[in-house]
Write a protein that holds these residues in place. Structure first.
Motif, mmCIF file in Angstrom:
data_model
loop_
_atom_site.group_PDB
_atom_site.id
_atom_site.type_symbol
_atom_site.label_atom_id
_atom_site.label_comp_id
_atom_site.label_asym_id
_atom_site.label_seq_id
_atom_site.Cartn_x
_atom_site.Cartn_y
_atom_site.Cartn_z
ATOM 1 N N GLY A 241 0.820 -1.215 0.000
ATOM 2 C CA GLY A 241 0.000 0.000 0.000
ATOM 3 C C GLY A 241 0.849 1.258 0.000
ATOM 4 O O GLY A 241 0.530 2.253 -0.668
ATOM 5 N N ARG A 242 1.932 1.246 0.722
ATOM 6 C CA ARG A 242 2.805 2.427 0.789
ATOM 7 C C ARG A 242 3.578 2.617 -0.515
ATOM 8 O O ARG A 242 3.794 3.739 -0.957
ATOM 9 N N ARG A 243 4.003 1.526 -1.119
ATOM 10 C CA ARG A 243 4.676 1.649 -2.426
ATOM 11 C C ARG A 243 3.732 2.307 -3.434
ATOM 12 O O ARG A 243 4.124 3.195 -4.190
ATOM 13 N N GLU A 244 2.491 1.864 -3.422
ATOM 14 C CA GLU A 244 1.528 2.331 -4.414
ATOM 15 C C GLU A 244 1.103 3.782 -4.187
ATOM 16 O O GLU A 244 0.980 4.557 -5.136
ATOM 17 N N THR A 245 0.885 4.148 -2.928
ATOM 18 C CA THR A 245 0.338 5.484 -2.648
ATOM 19 C C THR A 245 1.391 6.535 -2.327
ATOM 20 O O THR A 245 1.167 7.727 -2.545
ATOM 21 N N LEU A 246 2.538 6.114 -1.807
ATOM 22 C CA LEU A 246 3.556 7.078 -1.363
ATOM 23 C C LEU A 246 4.829 7.029 -2.200
ATOM 24 O O LEU A 246 5.613 7.983 -2.185
ATOM 25 N N GLY A 247 5.042 5.910 -2.897
ATOM 26 C CA GLY A 247 6.256 5.767 -3.684
ATOM 27 C C GLY A 247 7.330 4.996 -2.931
ATOM 28 O O GLY A 247 7.284 4.841 -1.710
ATOM 29 N N ASP A 248 8.326 4.532 -3.673
ATOM 30 C CA ASP A 248 9.361 3.676 -3.091
ATOM 31 C C ASP A 248 10.330 4.411 -2.179
ATOM 32 O O ASP A 248 11.038 3.778 -1.392
ATOM 33 N N ARG A 249 10.416 5.745 -2.305
ATOM 34 C CA ARG A 249 11.415 6.491 -1.537
ATOM 35 C C ARG A 249 10.823 7.251 -0.357
ATOM 36 O O ARG A 249 11.543 7.957 0.344
ATOM 37 N N HIS A 250 9.548 7.104 -0.119
ATOM 38 C CA HIS A 250 8.920 7.806 1.014
ATOM 39 C C HIS A 250 9.387 7.175 2.329
ATOM 40 O O HIS A 250 9.577 5.951 2.407
#
Length: 434
Positions: free
Chosen positions: A385-394
């Motif tokens: 979910g975080r990869r999809e909504t925030l991106g890999d570098r968040h």
């Protein structure tokens, strides 16, 4: 003042095995009007059994000369070489100023402030049922306002709540002798209140005597509460919602080895007794545990005041759950985490940042209690979910990557963990630098 007598009391504390801090909801609560007088009172001098009401303390303060602060400041001893004051200049009627005034009266009639007050206002003095731990730098009037507000909030009668406050109870011309009974007083009274000022950096946690009192409170499983002035309380409550970690950090900064007294000899005596007894680390831990339990009690009370429809998804519920987890109170933390996940899914949806935070936290506690099979899909869901909504570098995503790597590593799956470790390290080098 010396600690010759008080040292013996603290030695008795230190020689006892440390007991775990009790949840404030489980402690024995004593009605101020019907408090059971324990056998400990039998060995305490009568004047040290006394406490005074808030109206009684205010009556005593009325007797202070208007220029008492100025007079006291003139008598502060100075260094012979530099001519600088040995103690800070007083800006208000604090505990030090109050003690000096009371001492002058005691030297004339041999009475404590409570004994003197009882002669003409007997109803304002009674058997102490609340011990007050406070710093003498504090404004006496502000301290009384804090205690009054505490009584009102906890529905304690002002006319029969008798506070043990050192200024008014101890014989100020013979402090050393009275300190011999300090531990017994704390134990027999059965209820300690710590006055917290400037909670971001509590002064009470930098004073040897205050830490000593809190340590004794914890050792004897005495009921314990924190009290703050209304102004302080408002900012503290706000921080519980939005900056809970800072509160937990501030109340964990306890180090008896760095605590201070006005007199170096007293500081050294307390420190030596702790070293010879439970030890520095154990003393610090006991006080930190006591404060954490009090913080939990405040948090639970604040949480119960939130509308039920908003309670589970509130930041406070999540903060309390995290603290309970860190303290190993899994049975209480788990329902809060579980309720938070369900409520946030319903309120925000599965991909919302807050929902993903709750899912990640839920995975943590399930892993802690050994429920790895249920934790794994939650870790995966939070990461995806975080990869999809925030991106890999968040930062949140990188936290999830690290969490997943550690979890897989602990499960013995180093093959899957290694690339995640590498990804997290590379991304942090890229975003934060070497």
């Amino acid at each position: 003042m010396k600690l010759t007598a008080a040292c013996r009391c603290l030695t008795r504390i230190c020689n006892k095995s440390t007991q775990p801090s009790h949840d404030s909801n489980e402690n024995v609560r004593q009605d101020p009007q019907t408090m059971h007088i324990t056998d400990e009172l039998n060995g305490i001098p009568d004047h040290l059994k006394q406490g005074v009401t808030i109206p009684g303390m205010r009556e005593i303060l009325k007797g202070l000369p208007k220029n008492i602060v100025k007079k006291v400041n003139k008598k502060i001893p100075r260094d012979k070489k530099t001519w600088r004051r040995k103690y800070p200049k007083n800006t208000k009627v604090n505990g030090y100023v109050n003690q000096i005034f009371i001492k002058q009266l005691t030297e004339k009639d041999g009475l404590t402030a409570c004994q003197r007050l009882k002669l003409h206002s007997p109803n304002e003095v009674g058997v102490a049922n609340v011990f007050v731990s406070w710093t003498l730098e504090s404004s006496v009037e502000k301290t009384l306002d804090t205690l009054e507000n505490y009584c009102i909030e906890n529905k304690m009668p002002l006319n029969s709540t008798y506070f043990w406050v050192c200024d008014f109870v101890i014989k100020q011309n013979d402090v050393e002798s009275d300190l011999e009974y300090l531990e017994q007083c704390i134990k027999s009274i059965g209820h300690t209140i710590a006055i917290i000022e400037q909670w971001q950096k509590p002064r009470i946690l930098s004073r040897s005597y205050c830490i000593y009192e809190l340590h004794a409170t914890q050792q004897h499983n005495v009921k314990f509460d924190i009290a703050m002035h209304k102004e302080e309380g408002a900012s503290f409550t706000e921080a519980m919602l939005y900056d809970f970690d800072s509160i937990a950090t501030c109340l964990a900064e306890v180090d008896i080895s760095k605590a201070e007294c006005r007199k170096r000899s007293e500081q050294e005596r307390i420190l030596n007794i702790i070293k010879d007894g439970v030890g520095i680390s154990e003393c610090n831990a006991s006080v930190i545990g006591l404060l954490r339990e009090a913080l939990l009690s405040i948090g639970r009370k604040e949480l119960s005041s939130i509308d039920e429809s908003e309670r589970a998804s509130s930041k406070l519920a999540n903060n309390l759950a995290r603290m309970l987890r860190n303290m190993g109170k899994y049975d209480e933390a788990l329902p809060l985490f579980r309720g938070g996940v369900a409520s946030c899914r319903e309120k925000y949806g599965d991909q919302h940042r807050e929902t993903l935070t709750r899912i990640n936290n839920m995975a943590h506690i399930l892993s802690d209690i050994g429920n790895k099979e249920v934790a794994l899909p939650l870790y995966k869901e939070a990461l995806a979910g975080r990869r999809e909504t925030l991106g890999d570098r968040h930062p949140d995503t990188l936290t999830s990557i690290s969490n997943m790597a550690v979890f897989l590593d602990e499960m013995g799956n180093q093959e899957e963990a290694l690339p995640l470790y590498k990804e997290a390290l590379a991304a942090r080098r890229e975003t934060l630098g070497d």
